[in-house]
Design an enzyme around this catalytic site. Structure first.
Site, PDB file in Angstrom:
ATOM      1  N   GLY A   1     -36.796  62.943   9.745  1.00 40.15           N
ATOM      2  CA  GLY A   1     -36.424  63.488   8.436  1.00 40.15           C
ATOM      3  C   GLY A   1     -34.919  63.663   8.363  1.00 40.15           C
ATOM      4  O   GLY A   1     -34.199  62.818   7.816  1.00 40.15           O
ATOM      5  N   SER A   2     -34.428  64.767   8.952  1.00 36.14           N
ATOM      6  CA  SER A   2     -32.987  65.038   8.880  1.00 36.14           C
ATOM      7  C   SER A   2     -32.180  63.930   9.562  1.00 36.14           C
ATOM      8  O   SER A   2     -31.054  63.640   9.148  1.00 36.14           O
ATOM      9  CB  SER A   2     -32.670  66.411   9.486  1.00 36.14           C
ATOM     10  OG  SER A   2     -33.199  66.517  10.782  1.00 36.14           O
TER      11      SER A   2
ATOM     12  N   MET B   1     -46.472  66.619  18.207  1.00 43.21           N
ATOM     13  CA  MET B   1     -45.386  67.422  17.619  1.00 43.21           C
ATOM     14  C   MET B   1     -44.326  67.672  18.685  1.00 43.21           C
ATOM     15  O   MET B   1     -44.613  68.202  19.758  1.00 43.21           O
ATOM     16  CB  MET B   1     -45.923  68.770  17.119  1.00 43.21           C
ATOM     17  CG  MET B   1     -46.761  68.713  15.855  1.00 43.21           C
ATOM     18  SD  MET B   1     -46.029  67.855  14.438  1.00 43.21           S
ATOM     19  CE  MET B   1     -44.486  68.729  14.195  1.00 43.21           C
TER      20      MET B   1
ATOM     21  N   MET C   1     -47.891  71.353   3.711  1.00 42.63           N
ATOM     22  CA  MET C   1     -47.924  72.673   4.365  1.00 42.63           C
ATOM     23  C   MET C   1     -48.481  73.709   3.391  1.00 42.63           C
ATOM     24  O   MET C   1     -48.131  73.695   2.207  1.00 42.63           O
ATOM     25  CB  MET C   1     -46.505  73.084   4.763  1.00 42.63           C
ATOM     26  CG  MET C   1     -45.800  72.059   5.632  1.00 42.63           C
ATOM     27  SD  MET C   1     -44.219  72.698   6.202  1.00 42.63           S
ATOM     28  CE  MET C   1     -43.529  71.221   6.966  1.00 42.63           C
TER      29      MET C   1
ATOM     30  N   SER D   1     -39.462  61.063   7.105  1.00 35.48           N
ATOM     31  CA  SER D   1     -40.134  62.237   6.557  1.00 35.48           C
ATOM     32  C   SER D   1     -39.473  62.652   5.251  1.00 35.48           C
ATOM     33  O   SER D   1     -38.303  63.024   5.218  1.00 35.48           O
ATOM     34  CB  SER D   1     -40.092  63.389   7.555  1.00 35.48           C
ATOM     35  OG  SER D   1     -40.532  64.553   6.889  1.00 35.48           O
TER      36      SER D   1
ATOM     37  N   MET E   1     -50.677  69.979   7.502  1.00 35.39           N
ATOM     38  CA  MET E   1     -50.480  71.206   8.282  1.00 35.39           C
ATOM     39  C   MET E   1     -51.104  72.328   7.465  1.00 35.39           C
ATOM     40  O   MET E   1     -50.415  73.176   6.894  1.00 35.39           O
ATOM     41  CB  MET E   1     -48.979  71.432   8.531  1.00 35.39           C
ATOM     42  CG  MET E   1     -48.434  70.491   9.590  1.00 35.39           C
ATOM     43  SD  MET E   1     -46.631  70.332   9.507  1.00 35.39           S
ATOM     44  CE  MET E   1     -46.522  69.069   8.251  1.00 35.39           C
TER      45      MET E   1
ATOM     46  N   GLY F   1     -38.129  71.084   8.773  1.00 33.29           N
ATOM     47  CA  GLY F   1     -37.311  69.970   9.239  1.00 33.29           C
ATOM     48  C   GLY F   1     -36.071  70.505   9.930  1.00 33.29           C
ATOM     49  O   GLY F   1     -35.785  71.703   9.887  1.00 33.29           O
ATOM     50  N   GLY F   2     -35.351  69.631  10.596  1.00 36.56           N
ATOM     51  CA  GLY F   2     -34.050  69.987  11.155  1.00 36.56           C
ATOM     52  C   GLY F   2     -34.069  70.779  12.455  1.00 36.56           C
ATOM     53  O   GLY F   2     -33.046  71.333  12.860  1.00 36.56           O
TER      54      GLY F   2
ATOM     55  N   ASP G   1     -45.268  65.580   4.573  1.00 34.21           N
ATOM     56  CA  ASP G   1     -45.658  66.819   5.247  1.00 34.21           C
ATOM     57  C   ASP G   1     -46.283  67.804   4.268  1.00 34.21           C
ATOM     58  O   ASP G   1     -45.595  68.377   3.431  1.00 34.21           O
ATOM     59  CB  ASP G   1     -44.425  67.459   5.883  1.00 34.21           C
ATOM     60  CG  ASP G   1     -43.947  66.669   7.085  1.00 34.21           C
ATOM     61  OD1 ASP G   1     -44.753  66.465   8.006  1.00 34.21           O
ATOM     62  OD2 ASP G   1     -42.772  66.252   7.093  1.00 34.21           O
TER      63      ASP G   1
ATOM     64  N   HIS H   1     -49.403  63.973   6.720  1.00 30.57           N
ATOM     65  CA  HIS H   1     -49.543  64.908   7.836  1.00 30.57           C
ATOM     66  C   HIS H   1     -49.959  66.267   7.271  1.00 30.57           C
ATOM     67  O   HIS H   1     -49.147  66.963   6.665  1.00 30.57           O
ATOM     68  CB  HIS H   1     -48.171  64.977   8.551  1.00 30.57           C
ATOM     69  CG  HIS H   1     -48.111  65.944   9.686  1.00 30.57           C
ATOM     70  ND1 HIS H   1     -46.906  66.317  10.268  1.00 30.57           N
ATOM     71  CD2 HIS H   1     -49.078  66.621  10.370  1.00 30.57           C
ATOM     72  CE1 HIS H   1     -47.128  67.166  11.254  1.00 30.57           C
ATOM     73  NE2 HIS H   1     -48.437  67.372  11.337  1.00 30.57           N
TER      74      HIS H   1
ATOM     75  N   HIS I   1     -43.629  59.291   5.640  1.00 34.29           N
ATOM     76  CA  HIS I   1     -44.274  60.473   6.224  1.00 34.29           C
ATOM     77  C   HIS I   1     -44.214  61.637   5.224  1.00 34.29           C
ATOM     78  O   HIS I   1     -43.138  62.017   4.762  1.00 34.29           O
ATOM     79  CB  HIS I   1     -43.557  60.838   7.523  1.00 34.29           C
ATOM     80  CG  HIS I   1     -44.228  61.914   8.307  1.00 34.29           C
ATOM     81  ND1 HIS I   1     -45.291  61.684   9.155  1.00 34.29           N
ATOM     82  CD2 HIS I   1     -43.987  63.251   8.376  1.00 34.29           C
ATOM     83  CE1 HIS I   1     -45.667  62.815   9.718  1.00 34.29           C
ATOM     84  NE2 HIS I   1     -44.893  63.791   9.264  1.00 34.29           N
TER      85      HIS I   1
ATOM     86  N   ASP J   1     -43.151  63.469  16.116  1.00 36.54           N
ATOM     87  CA  ASP J   1     -42.641  64.098  14.892  1.00 36.54           C
ATOM     88  C   ASP J   1     -41.825  65.343  15.222  1.00 36.54           C
ATOM     89  O   ASP J   1     -42.358  66.314  15.755  1.00 36.54           O
ATOM     90  CB  ASP J   1     -43.859  64.467  14.022  1.00 36.54           C
ATOM     91  CG  ASP J   1     -43.479  65.021  12.661  1.00 36.54           C
ATOM     92  OD1 ASP J   1     -42.277  65.034  12.323  1.00 36.54           O
ATOM     93  OD2 ASP J   1     -44.405  65.454  11.933  1.00 36.54           O
ATOM     94  N   GLY J   2     -40.533  65.292  14.869  1.00 37.94           N
ATOM     95  CA  GLY J   2     -39.662  66.464  15.004  1.00 37.94           C
ATOM     96  C   GLY J   2     -38.464  66.206  15.888  1.00 37.94           C
ATOM     97  O   GLY J   2     -38.613  65.863  17.065  1.00 37.94           O
TER      98      GLY J   2
HETATM   99  C1  DX5 Z   1     -42.210  69.462  10.744  1.00 36.49           C
HETATM  100  C2  DX5 Z   1     -42.628  68.201  10.063  1.00 36.49           C
HETATM  101  C3  DX5 Z   1     -41.741  67.043  10.293  1.00 36.49           C
HETATM  102  C4  DX5 Z   1     -40.327  67.205   9.796  1.00 36.49           C
HETATM  103  C5  DX5 Z   1     -39.450  66.466  10.762  1.00 36.49           C
HETATM  104  O1  DX5 Z   1     -43.225  70.404  10.620  1.00 36.49           O
HETATM  105  O2  DX5 Z   1     -43.930  67.830  10.474  1.00 36.49           O
HETATM  106  O3  DX5 Z   1     -42.303  65.841   9.782  1.00 36.49           O
HETATM  107  O4  DX5 Z   1     -40.119  66.711   8.504  1.00 36.49           O
HETATM  108  O5  DX5 Z   1     -38.139  66.716  10.419  1.00 36.49           O
HETATM  109  P1  DX5 Z   1     -36.925  66.396  11.385  1.00 36.49           P
HETATM  110  O6  DX5 Z   1     -36.935  64.934  11.649  1.00 36.49           O
HETATM  111  O7  DX5 Z   1     -35.733  66.846  10.585  1.00 36.49           O
HETATM  112  O8  DX5 Z   1     -37.129  67.209  12.642  1.00 36.49           O
HETATM  113 ZN    ZN Z   2     -44.696  65.786   9.914  1.00 34.01          ZN
END
Ligand code: DX5
Ligand code: ZN
Length: 220
Positions: free
Chosen positions: A199-200, A138, A38, A9, A69, A145-146, A36, A67, A34, A177-178
């Site tokens: 991501g993180s 999800m 938003m 991500s 959102m 993230g994180g 995101d 993705h 990936h 994801d997450g």
């Molecule tokens: C959250 C996002 C994720 C996010 C995941 O709303 O959809 O894609 O980047 O991040 P990590 O892997 O750090 O939870």
């Molecule tokens: Zn995502």
């Protein structure tokens, strides 16, 4: 048997150096990128739109896993496809016209995904199984993230796998994801996941390239 994939991500990437970041992910063996999107309405955070997705597309050699959102996704899917999305995922909670929007994505010849928030039951997508290529589960509340992986996701994944089997829809890819990290990726894989977003877990590692390789070795 579907190929298992890692989709880092970019939410956790250094955008002042995005070209270099993407090259590192590619060298590590990332299968998808990936992205995101938003809007500050569907989720309490704002990221980027088609303009940035297009810039990423010009740099990336691997497919873009976008993705959304956002509210009113139907108004924007064409622009994200024009920008280079290869997979485009909308949330089942984001519009009363999920079927119409999925049809619109499919009519453009790319992969259509549907995402479910942690509280959303699996049967909400029963009537669109024939139309989708991907289900994104999800494992945190979307927006940031994180966050920590929600443990009930493992039950949901197992239920989803039986549900798809029962409906003869096992060709649909399952993405999580997450909160996906090196220390839980095996359990998530065993519960039935094909595409792992992290991501993180990747960008906070000392060596993101090696981290992708380690993750891939576990899920293969
Ligand atoms: C959250 C996002 C994720 C996010 C995941 O709303 O959809 O894609 O980047 O991040 P990590 O892997 O750090 O939870
Ligand atoms: Zn995502």
């Amino acid at each position: 048997m579907k190929n298992k994939k890692i989709s880092p991500s970019l939410l956790s990437a250094d955008f002042s150096n995005i070209d270099k970041e993407i090259k590192t992910l590619e060298k590590g063996g990332a299968d998808l990128l990936h992205i995101d999107v938003m809007d500050g309405h569907f989720v309490p955070n704002i990221t980027f739109g088609p303009f940035i997705v297009n810039a990423i597309n010009r740099v990336s050699k691997i497919p873009l896993d976008v993705h959304l959102m956002i509210e009113n996704p139907g108004n924007y899917v064409d622009r994200f496809i024009d920008a280079g999305a290869d997979y485009l995922t909308i949330h089942v909670e984001s519009t009363p016209h999920v079927h119409r929007v999925i049809q619109k994505i499919k009519s453009r010849g790319i992969k259509a995904g549907i995402s479910l928030n942690p509280h959303t039951p699996i049967n909400t997508i029963e009537n669109i199984l024939a139309d989708i290529d991907l289900i994104l589960i999800m494992s945190v509340n979307p927006g940031f993230g994180g966050q920590s992986f929600i443990p009930n996701t493992l039950n949901k994944l197992k239920k989803l796998n039986s549900f798809l089997k029962k409906h003869d829809a096992e060709n649909i890819e399952i993405e999580v994801d997450g909160g996906v990290k090196l220390d839980n990726i095996k359990t998530i894989s065993d519960a039935g996941c094909d595409i792992f977003v992290s991501g993180s877990g990747i960008f906070n590692a000392q060596n993101p390239m090696e981290m992708i390789k380690k993750m891939k070795n576990i899920i293969i």
